[in-house]
Scaffold this active site. Structure first.
Site, PDB file in Angstrom:
ATOM      1  N   PRO A   1      13.247 -25.811 -26.667  1.00 43.77           N
ATOM      2  CA  PRO A   1      12.932 -24.385 -26.716  1.00 43.77           C
ATOM      3  C   PRO A   1      13.573 -23.638 -25.549  1.00 43.77           C
ATOM      4  O   PRO A   1      13.650 -24.155 -24.435  1.00 43.77           O
ATOM      5  CB  PRO A   1      11.410 -24.340 -26.590  1.00 43.77           C
ATOM      6  CG  PRO A   1      10.930 -25.704 -26.894  1.00 43.77           C
ATOM      7  CD  PRO A   1      12.040 -26.621 -26.517  1.00 43.77           C
ATOM      8  N   TYR A   2      14.021 -22.440 -25.843  1.00 41.73           N
ATOM      9  CA  TYR A   2      14.594 -21.551 -24.829  1.00 41.73           C
ATOM     10  C   TYR A   2      13.885 -20.216 -24.968  1.00 41.73           C
ATOM     11  O   TYR A   2      13.917 -19.605 -26.036  1.00 41.73           O
ATOM     12  CB  TYR A   2      16.095 -21.385 -25.053  1.00 41.73           C
ATOM     13  CG  TYR A   2      16.735 -20.357 -24.155  1.00 41.73           C
ATOM     14  CD1 TYR A   2      17.215 -20.710 -22.908  1.00 41.73           C
ATOM     15  CD2 TYR A   2      16.838 -19.034 -24.553  1.00 41.73           C
ATOM     16  CE1 TYR A   2      17.797 -19.764 -22.073  1.00 41.73           C
ATOM     17  CE2 TYR A   2      17.405 -18.084 -23.738  1.00 41.73           C
ATOM     18  CZ  TYR A   2      17.890 -18.448 -22.502  1.00 41.73           C
ATOM     19  OH  TYR A   2      18.459 -17.515 -21.677  1.00 41.73           O
TER      20      TYR A   2
END
Length: 67
Positions: A2-3
């Site tokens: 995830p970013y």
């Protein structure tokens, strides 16, 4: 991996508050989506209020007007 990219104005968030944001967002991704915290990336971009507009005007101008 995830970013998450958080954009805030650069007028007041302390290092501790930013630390809490990073920890809190990471925790949400772990708890809600089961993501691995070791591969979760959180970036905080601080933007000058002269470079942020709301409702057709700069945040700098809005804040001056509301004082």
């Amino acid at each position: 991996m995830p970013y998450v990219n958080i954009k805030i104005t650069n007028d007041g968030a302390t290092k501790e508050q930013k630390r809490q944001l990073v920890a809190g967002v990471t925790e949400l991704l772990v708890n809600i989506l089961g993501k691995n915290p070791a591969t979760t990336v959180v970036v905080i971009d601080e933007v000058e209020t002269d470079n942020w507009g709301i409702g057709g005007e700069l945040v700098t101008d809005r804040r001056k007007r509301s004082i």
